[in-house]
Scaffold this motif. Structure first.
Motif: not given
Length: 384
Positions: A77-79, A146-156, A134-138
């Motif tokens: 769900g994340q581009r 689209a929603a909060p909570g994306t830190s390094a852990f979720q990027v991984a 990859p380019s980091l989200p944002g």
């Protein structure tokens, strides 16, 4: 996983708007203090802005960036925008490389040349890599979550899914700055897939559990923690702003290209091995290519949002907790933290440690040859 090819195409109207804003800059009054003592030097900034407005050729930079094979994937769900460059060799080893702030995927061009086609530099073609950057989200062409909570852990988690979607079940990871945090999270959360990680930075939020009875702090570790605190007090204001009031900062930097250049340019001077002369390491064209990516994608605000999320989910290790995949660490002398090996070994299995002869925080740009050689040496152990 849906994947589409991608090419950068900045509209002429966006270029015209940038030039208009640069030429209409309302300059702050210079103070009588020595150059750079209170932040970005006014004279240097005026020169850079004039070059950006009148001489920098974005279309040339755009064509050079588009020589790298770029894609957009829908990952859970994340581009995600990414460069995927295949290695020139019999069996390239898959590697995901993550940039940090204030960098971008553009900082890896020279490094990817050396990793993906080592024979072109007189090295063994059997040590080639398939590199995913990859380019980091944002950041730049990866939209903000689209929603909060994306830190390094979720990027991984996103990176692990991306690599699986590209057909890589086992791979390595490399990173500095925010990318080091993502690489550590990959090793921590996906050790079934990640064989090893190579770092050239350790996040300042990284904190091992210290047992004073069985493993008290060494003198070198105590010195490091004092130096880290001193650095945070004098140089860490940007990070405190990023992690506490990112939207306040975004309002100004997203509106003023001169302000954006001041905020980012000062870091390239302070954190690199340039002895106070930025162009010893980075040409104006190199600096402005990176700045233009932030400007045209209007991503400065969403990029610093990651500091906010990482503050809410910092790296904190429990007593006895360890990262299982082996780690290589390349310590560059002008890095912003000069940590001792024992501090890293409290959590990591350090299989390779290299004290580099020169270079700073932007290792892939400053010393791509040294960094590539160190990466090749470490990941050789995982090749068939």
């Amino acid at each position: 996983m849906d994947i589409d090819s991608f090419e950068i195409r900045v509209a002429d109207q966006a270029l015209d708007d940038l030039h208009r804003r640069l030429r209409a800059t309302r300059w702050a009054c210079a103070t009588p203090s020595p150059a750079w003592q209170q932040g970005t030097d006014n004279a240097w900034l005026r020169e850079l802005v004039a070059y950006w407005a009148n001489e920098f050729d974005w279309r040339t930079a755009e064509r050079a960036l588009n020589q790298q094979p770029q894609f957009i994937a829908n990952v859970n769900g994340q581009r995600v925008h990414f460069v995927h460059r295949r290695g020139v060799g019999a069996k390239p080893y898959p590697l995901v490389i993550t940039h940090g702030w204030p960098g971008s995927f553009a900082e890896f061009r020279a490094l990817l040349d050396r990793l993906c086609d080592p024979a072109a530099f007189g090295e063994d073609p059997d040590e080639a890599f398939d590199v995913v950057a990859p380019s980091l989200p944002g950041f730049t062409f990866s939209p903000a979550p689209a929603a909060p909570g994306t830190s390094a852990f979720q990027v991984a988690d996103l990176w692990a899914a991306l690599m699986r979607g590209l057909g890589y079940e086992r791979f390595g990871a490399q990173g500095g700055d925010l990318g080091a945090g993502v690489s550590i999270a990959l090793a921590s959360r996906h050790n079934d897939a990640v064989q090893g990680i190579h770092l050239n930075f350790l996040p300042t939020s990284y904190e091992p559990a210290v047992d004073a009875a069985t493993a008290p702090l060494t003198a070198a570790e105590q010195d490091y923690l004092r130096e880290k605190a001193q650095w945070a007090a004098m140089e860490g204001g940007y990070a405190h702003m990023h992690s506490t009031k990112p939207q306040t900062l975004a309002a100004s930097l997203n509106d003023s290209p001169a302000g954006l250049a001041a905020w980012i340019g000062e870091k390239f001077r302070a954190w690199s091995d340039c002895e106070g002369e930025i162009e010893r390491r980075f040409s104006k064209d190199t600096l402005l290519t990176n700045l233009s990516l932030y400007w045209f994608t209007e991503s400065i605000g969403s990029s610093v949002q990651l500091y906010w999320e990482n503050r809410l989910q910092p790296f904190r290790f429990a007593q006895g907790q360890r990262v299982l995949p082996p780690v290589a660490f390349a310590r560059f002398p002008r890095e912003i933290n000069h940590l001792p090996r024992s501090w890293v070994e409290r959590v990591f299995d350090v299989a390779q440690w290299t004290d580099m002869p020169r270079g700073g925080h932007f290792a892939a740009m400053e010393e791509p040859g040294l960094l590539a050689a160190d990466i090749r040496r470490f990941f050789k152990r995982f090749r068939p």
